[in-house]
Design an enzyme around this catalytic site. Structure first.
Site, PDB file in Angstrom:
ATOM      1  N   ASP A 182       0.830  -1.200   0.000  1.00  0.00           N
ATOM      2  CA  ASP A 182       0.000   0.000   0.000  1.00  0.00           C
ATOM      3  C   ASP A 182       0.867   1.255   0.000  1.00  0.00           C
ATOM      4  OD1 ASP A 182      -2.687   1.166   0.144  1.00  0.00           O
ATOM      5  OD2 ASP A 182      -2.077   1.882   2.113  1.00  0.00           O
ATOM      6  N   LYS A 186       1.272   4.294  -2.903  1.00  0.00           N
ATOM      7  CA  LYS A 186       1.162   5.716  -2.562  1.00  0.00           C
ATOM      8  C   LYS A 186       2.410   6.482  -2.982  1.00  0.00           C
ATOM      9  CE  LYS A 186      -1.956   4.947   1.362  1.00  0.00           C
ATOM     10  NZ  LYS A 186      -2.083   4.974   2.845  1.00  0.00           N
TER      11      LYS A 186
END
Length: 361
Positions: A182, A186
């Site tokens: 994740d 990002k």
């Protein structure tokens, strides 16, 4: 759209009303609606042909993200919490951005990083003001920051992971968070918005959980996880002696990207990051003076209920320079009148050339 159990993506049940949806009865109507597919969803939206329509994607579905190109080509704006499109292959990301510009619609994904905080908008404003992002350092995982804030002599690593799941910080399968994927997505998004051509595969991964723990069933993972506690405790004690703390940091520096666990001391901006908060440190070229480089620090409380609102740095800096030049006082430390209105939240330092601000709302 009503989604079936988490393990499946489609079919969804969908409810379409060109004259608006009755919020009093929508839930019952949605339950009684027919199953849908991505193609039905797209075709129905386009057939409705609503002027200035906006498609808001709050899923994490690849199938839904795959609809963006077609929708943009038909003048439907896209607002996405879904990170898949913006972190997909660079060619796809670039094509979506270009299509939106060509069709006069928007493709926005501010909530991909930092929840509702305008960090992507701030990066865009900096670049639009003529600035260049030289470096990004960030703690972007509320889950991992919670874990490394919670770990202690009485709360071992495996227990902090359980606590993160119980409090709703982590995914149902915490391995998704522990893998750093994740954070990688990002970082890729921020790097691209900062003007760098970056793929997920380009990110150097320095992970803190061995690969073998990501294999097998979730139950097996929970059984094996305490095996890591002793090693983490030994390292934690050593850090404690040095008065340092762990932070899982995402970095863009000179076009190179990496994620990994770092030990930071009290002098570091990340040291006092509490709970599950996020923080981003941007180093930019604007305001360079006698070889000094501007250093803009933005603290993000993305995972908490408090919201930090960022001022438009590019506009403020341009406004300052324009006002100072017009007055013939470009070397003055005085803020123009319209910037004094937000002081002391805003500080301009002529010598080192930076603005630093975070206004609490």
């Amino acid at each position: 759209i009503r989604r079936p159990p988490r393990s499946t993506l489609f079919p969804y049940t969908t409810l379409f009303r060109s004259d608006g949806i009755d919020l009093e009865n929508y839930s019952e109507e949605l339950k009684n609606s027919d199953p849908s597919t991505p193609e039905v969803l797209r075709d129905t939206i386009l057939a409705m042909n609503i002027f200035n329509s906006v498609f808001v994607d709050c899923t994490a579905s690849k199938d839904v993200a795959a609809l963006y190109q077609s929708l943009l080509e038909h003048n439907v704006s896209i607002i996405a919490a879904n990170k898949i499109a913006a972190s997909s292959e660079y060619e796809n990301y670039e094509k979506l951005k270009k299509t939106a510009i060509q069709r006069g619609v928007v493709f926005r994904f501010e909530t991909n990083v930092g929840a509702g905080l305008p960090i992507i908008g701030t990066i865009n404003d900096l670049r639009n003001s003529g600035d260049k992002i030289l470096k990004i350092e960030a703690v972007l995982s509320g889950t991992l920051n919670f874990i490394f804030n919670a770990i202690s002599s009485v709360v071992p690593f495996s227990e902090t992971v359980r606590l993160a799941k119980e409090k709703g910080y982590s995914e149902p399968d915490p391995r998704i968070d522990l893998s750093g994927m994740d954070v990688i997505r990002k970082l890729v998004i921020l790097s691209r918005e900062a003007g760098y051509r970056v793929e997920q595969e380009d990110v150097e991964k320095n992970l803190f959980v061995p690969n073998k723990y990501f294999k097998g069933s979730l139950d097996n993972f929970w059984k094996k996880l305490p095996e890591l506690d002793a090693d983490f405790e030994a390292k934690r004690k050593a850090l404690d002696v040095e008065h340092k703390r762990w932070r899982f940091v995402a970095t863009l520096d000179g076009g190179k990207t990496s994620v990994g666990l770092q030990a930071v001391g009290p002098e570091h901006p990340f040291y006092n990051l509490e709970g599950s908060n996020n923080i981003v440190l941007l180093t930019t070229e604007l305001g360079r003076d006698d070889n000094a480089v501007q250093d803009q620090v933005v603290k993000l409380d993305a995972e908490t209920s408090s919201v930090t609102r960022l001022l438009d740095f590019g506009s403020l800096f341009a406004d300052y320079k324009a006002s100072a030049t017009h007055a013939g006082t470009d070397d003055s430390d005085e803020l123009p009148v319209n910037l004094r209105a937000v002081a002391p939240a805003v500080r301009y330092n002529r010598r080192y050339g930076f603005l630093r601000f975070a206004v609490r709302r």
